[in-house]
Enzyme design. Sequence first.
Site, PDB file in Angstrom:
ATOM      1  N   GLY A  10     -12.578 -12.780 -16.194  1.00 27.29           N
ATOM      2  CA  GLY A  10     -13.037 -14.003 -15.530  1.00 27.29           C
ATOM      3  C   GLY A  10     -12.975 -15.240 -16.400  1.00 27.29           C
ATOM      4  N   SER A  12     -11.100 -17.922 -15.975  1.00 26.01           N
ATOM      5  CA  SER A  12     -10.578 -19.102 -15.285  1.00 26.01           C
ATOM      6  C   SER A  12     -11.408 -20.354 -15.538  1.00 26.01           C
ATOM      7  CB  SER A  12     -10.521 -18.859 -13.770  1.00 26.01           C
ATOM      8  OG  SER A  12      -9.620 -17.833 -13.478  1.00 26.01           O
ATOM      9  N   SER A  13     -12.709 -20.183 -15.669  1.00 20.83           N
ATOM     10  CA  SER A  13     -13.586 -21.341 -15.838  1.00 20.83           C
ATOM     11  C   SER A  13     -14.940 -20.889 -16.364  1.00 20.83           C
ATOM     12  CB  SER A  13     -13.776 -22.061 -14.496  1.00 20.83           C
ATOM     13  OG  SER A  13     -14.416 -21.200 -13.573  1.00 20.83           O
ATOM     14  N   SER A 133     -24.929 -11.050 -16.621  1.00 18.27           N
ATOM     15  CA  SER A 133     -25.697 -10.887 -15.401  1.00 18.27           C
ATOM     16  C   SER A 133     -26.221 -12.245 -14.962  1.00 18.27           C
ATOM     17  CB  SER A 133     -26.832  -9.886 -15.628  1.00 18.27           C
ATOM     18  OG  SER A 133     -27.525  -9.651 -14.430  1.00 18.27           O
ATOM     19  N   TYR A 147     -26.133 -10.628  -3.667  1.00 19.00           N
ATOM     20  CA  TYR A 147     -25.853 -11.019  -5.048  1.00 19.00           C
ATOM     21  C   TYR A 147     -26.896 -10.422  -5.995  1.00 19.00           C
ATOM     22  CZ  TYR A 147     -25.145 -13.958  -9.164  1.00 19.00           C
ATOM     23  OH  TYR A 147     -24.928 -14.404 -10.447  1.00 19.00           O
ATOM     24  N   SER A 150     -26.471  -6.739  -6.495  1.00 16.91           N
ATOM     25  CA  SER A 150     -25.378  -6.393  -7.414  1.00 16.91           C
ATOM     26  C   SER A 150     -25.781  -6.644  -8.859  1.00 16.91           C
ATOM     27  CB  SER A 150     -24.102  -7.165  -7.059  1.00 16.91           C
ATOM     28  OG  SER A 150     -24.190  -8.541  -7.383  1.00 16.91           O
ATOM     29  N   LYS A 151     -26.513  -7.701  -9.101  1.00 16.46           N
ATOM     30  CA  LYS A 151     -26.922  -8.009 -10.472  1.00 16.46           C
ATOM     31  C   LYS A 151     -28.059  -7.093 -10.940  1.00 16.46           C
ATOM     32  CE  LYS A 151     -23.893 -11.103 -11.453  1.00 16.46           C
ATOM     33  NZ  LYS A 151     -22.931 -10.908 -12.541  1.00 16.46           N
TER      34      LYS A 151
END
Length: 164
Positions: A10, A12-13, A133, A147, A150-151
């Site tokens: 990840g 990208s930014s 996280s 969300y 998942s975290k």
Amino acid sequence: MRPETVLITGCSSGIGRATAEAFLDDGWTVYATARDTDDIADLGEREGCRTNTLDVTDDSDVRNVVNRMLRQDGRIDCLVNNAGYAQFGPTEEVDTEEVQQQFEVNVHGPHRLTKAVLPHMREAGEGTVVNLSSVAGRISMPGGGAYSGSKFALEAMTDSLRWE
């Protein structure tokens, strides 16, 4: 001695990009990854940075990146699981498929990568896995069930991994 190596998802930014830049500044060999390598092309211009396409939900992408690291550098010193996204909405309105995709990226992706690098770290006798996280992994809020779920799961996996 060759520089230490790190695989970062990840890039990208945001945190992923900043993490890649920090490791590069410290002289590491950085494998910066993203689903679209156009987003990280400028990172690839920096000395010590190798870019790669990586969709954390794709077993073959994971295998390809790990194999490239081992072929080119013969080591994997650190994994930074940063790739992720947030699916928001009231629990009863979020489609089950959207929840599954949330877990596929935020939970199964880090698990897939961790499983791929741990045998090599174990063989080397050392290595570090960093799972990014969120405070949402400890405290949930309305509209953030998928969300946060998942975290929370990522937090639990990380806590177990620490002991293992």
